[in-house]
Design a protein around this motif. Sequence first.
Motif, PDB file in Angstrom:
ATOM      1  N   ARG A  81     -12.698   2.485   0.316  1.00  0.00           N
ATOM      2  CA  ARG A  81     -11.566   3.125  -0.333  1.00  0.00           C
ATOM      3  C   ARG A  81     -11.790   4.615  -0.288  1.00  0.00           C
ATOM      4  O   ARG A  81     -12.901   5.099  -0.453  1.00  0.00           O
ATOM      5  CB  ARG A  81     -11.442   2.634  -1.778  1.00  0.00           C
ATOM      6  CG  ARG A  81     -11.597   1.130  -1.862  1.00  0.00           C
ATOM      7  CD  ARG A  81     -11.464   0.613  -3.249  1.00  0.00           C
ATOM      8  NE  ARG A  81     -10.067   0.450  -3.570  1.00  0.00           N
ATOM      9  CZ  ARG A  81      -9.646   0.073  -4.769  1.00  0.00           C
ATOM     10  NH1 ARG A  81     -10.504  -0.105  -5.737  1.00  0.00           N
ATOM     11  NH2 ARG A  81      -8.368  -0.100  -4.993  1.00  0.00           N
ATOM     12  N   THR A 126      -7.981  -4.240  -4.184  1.00  0.00           N
ATOM     13  CA  THR A 126      -9.310  -4.821  -4.066  1.00  0.00           C
ATOM     14  C   THR A 126     -10.153  -4.117  -3.004  1.00  0.00           C
ATOM     15  O   THR A 126     -11.342  -4.365  -2.889  1.00  0.00           O
ATOM     16  CB  THR A 126      -9.217  -6.302  -3.672  1.00  0.00           C
ATOM     17  OG1 THR A 126      -8.555  -6.400  -2.410  1.00  0.00           O
ATOM     18  CG2 THR A 126      -8.446  -7.100  -4.699  1.00  0.00           C
ATOM     19  N   GLY A 127      -9.538  -3.279  -2.193  1.00  0.00           N
ATOM     20  CA  GLY A 127     -10.265  -2.653  -1.094  1.00  0.00           C
ATOM     21  C   GLY A 127     -10.416  -3.573   0.096  1.00  0.00           C
ATOM     22  O   GLY A 127     -11.126  -3.264   1.058  1.00  0.00           O
ATOM     23  N   TYR A 139       0.446   4.112  -2.780  1.00  0.00           N
ATOM     24  CA  TYR A 139      -0.083   5.440  -2.465  1.00  0.00           C
ATOM     25  C   TYR A 139       1.011   6.462  -2.181  1.00  0.00           C
ATOM     26  O   TYR A 139       0.785   7.442  -1.477  1.00  0.00           O
ATOM     27  CB  TYR A 139      -1.094   5.339  -1.311  1.00  0.00           C
ATOM     28  CG  TYR A 139      -2.234   4.409  -1.658  1.00  0.00           C
ATOM     29  CD1 TYR A 139      -3.166   4.779  -2.626  1.00  0.00           C
ATOM     30  CD2 TYR A 139      -2.356   3.157  -1.062  1.00  0.00           C
ATOM     31  CE1 TYR A 139      -4.193   3.916  -2.984  1.00  0.00           C
ATOM     32  CE2 TYR A 139      -3.384   2.281  -1.411  1.00  0.00           C
ATOM     33  CZ  TYR A 139      -4.297   2.670  -2.379  1.00  0.00           C
ATOM     34  OH  TYR A 139      -5.312   1.829  -2.741  1.00  0.00           O
ATOM     35  N   ASN A 168       0.832  -1.204   0.000  1.00  0.00           N
ATOM     36  CA  ASN A 168       0.000   0.000   0.000  1.00  0.00           C
ATOM     37  C   ASN A 168       0.865   1.251   0.000  1.00  0.00           C
ATOM     38  O   ASN A 168       0.580   2.218  -0.709  1.00  0.00           O
ATOM     39  CB  ASN A 168      -0.900   0.038   1.244  1.00  0.00           C
ATOM     40  CG  ASN A 168      -2.213  -0.695   1.036  1.00  0.00           C
ATOM     41  OD1 ASN A 168      -2.531  -1.099  -0.082  1.00  0.00           O
ATOM     42  ND2 ASN A 168      -2.971  -0.871   2.099  1.00  0.00           N
ATOM     43  N   LEU A 227      -6.726  -3.800   3.961  1.00  0.00           N
ATOM     44  CA  LEU A 227      -6.649  -3.405   5.365  1.00  0.00           C
ATOM     45  C   LEU A 227      -7.637  -4.198   6.230  1.00  0.00           C
ATOM     46  O   LEU A 227      -7.400  -4.386   7.425  1.00  0.00           O
ATOM     47  CB  LEU A 227      -6.865  -1.898   5.518  1.00  0.00           C
ATOM     48  CG  LEU A 227      -5.723  -1.035   4.960  1.00  0.00           C
ATOM     49  CD1 LEU A 227      -6.045   0.451   5.077  1.00  0.00           C
ATOM     50  CD2 LEU A 227      -4.405  -1.336   5.682  1.00  0.00           C
ATOM     51  N   ASN A 257      -8.265   5.243  -7.036  1.00  0.00           N
ATOM     52  CA  ASN A 257      -7.750   3.914  -6.758  1.00  0.00           C
ATOM     53  C   ASN A 257      -7.958   2.904  -7.872  1.00  0.00           C
ATOM     54  O   ASN A 257      -7.375   1.835  -7.839  1.00  0.00           O
ATOM     55  CB  ASN A 257      -8.422   3.357  -5.500  1.00  0.00           C
ATOM     56  CG  ASN A 257      -7.968   4.114  -4.279  1.00  0.00           C
ATOM     57  OD1 ASN A 257      -6.920   4.734  -4.297  1.00  0.00           O
ATOM     58  ND2 ASN A 257      -8.754   4.068  -3.232  1.00  0.00           N
ATOM     59  N   ASP A 263       5.307   6.166   5.158  1.00  0.00           N
ATOM     60  CA  ASP A 263       5.597   6.663   3.804  1.00  0.00           C
ATOM     61  C   ASP A 263       5.412   8.167   3.754  1.00  0.00           C
ATOM     62  O   ASP A 263       4.817   8.747   4.664  1.00  0.00           O
ATOM     63  CB  ASP A 263       4.684   5.962   2.776  1.00  0.00           C
ATOM     64  CG  ASP A 263       3.209   6.298   2.961  1.00  0.00           C
ATOM     65  OD1 ASP A 263       2.850   7.492   2.956  1.00  0.00           O
ATOM     66  OD2 ASP A 263       2.391   5.350   3.124  1.00  0.00           O
TER      67      ASP A 263
END
Length: 260
Positions: free
Chosen positions: A208, A220-221, A165, A161, A224, A214, A189
């Motif tokens: 999301r 795929t959402g 992002y 991720n 997390l 995205n 990050d």
Amino acid sequence: DARVWLQYTITRYGDGERLMVVRDVTRVHNLEQMRKDFVANVSHELRTPLTVVVGYLETLADNADEINPRWKRALMQMQQQARRMQSLLNDLLLLARLETSDTAAETKPIAVERMLLTIRQDAQALSGEHNHRITLEALSDRRLLGVEGELRSAFSNLVFNAVKYTPDGGDIHVRWWVDDNGAHMSVRDNGVGIAPQHISRLTERFYRVDSSRNSNTGGTGLGLAIVKHVLIRHDGELKINSVVGQGSSFTCHFPLKRLV
Ligand code: ADP
């Protein structure tokens, strides 16, 4: 299943009186179980036909030079979307398994540093020409009692991720350390960041922040949501800190009793 599920709340009043309300939540509980079974069954049933489709698309792609360019583009699109469906189904099945199965049998001491080294490598490959600088700081060689595949999924989701992002050339720092409060694994990050109103909802399935942004990251959402469930199964907890435009940090905390 003939069990009855009860939920109770106790309210205390100033003069020492208490009110206890007991609710029969058996129906809600059973419906929730049906939902989980349904999702698991559908995902499982869809996997086989999709494998066949992906297989034939690959055969066609191998001979793509023989077809006209427009068809070739269509073929590439179909392949990409079919692969996306595959990872979605895999994630749904993993989530279903996390919610229902028992971990005790598969638990063993995990060398976290070694695991993070390979995840770092995979993430660097995922970054490719986007040139993220991914650094790893492993400050403990204590082992974490857990299920290897599950921890690997959780940690890779967080590191991948960060790559997805964070704009090209960004910095990603992975850290593993132990202190008096427990063991911790964090991914920081300097990417796009997340607005405060979204943070508490990020671990919901399919949530999301910006679905248009995205759609091309290939996620795929469910990432997390998987992280959250893996941590619950390891007595752990996920903490998220983020500032829009500055970056995010995701930290997994584990209690000391999980260390050997
Ligand atoms: P996805 O497959 O969309 O990545 P996740 O469940 O892994 O699904 O993440 C949910 C949402 O949280 C993402 O769509 C993204 O908006 C946000 N997000 C996750 N990690 C980061 C990050 N490191 N920086 C910014 N936003 C993030």
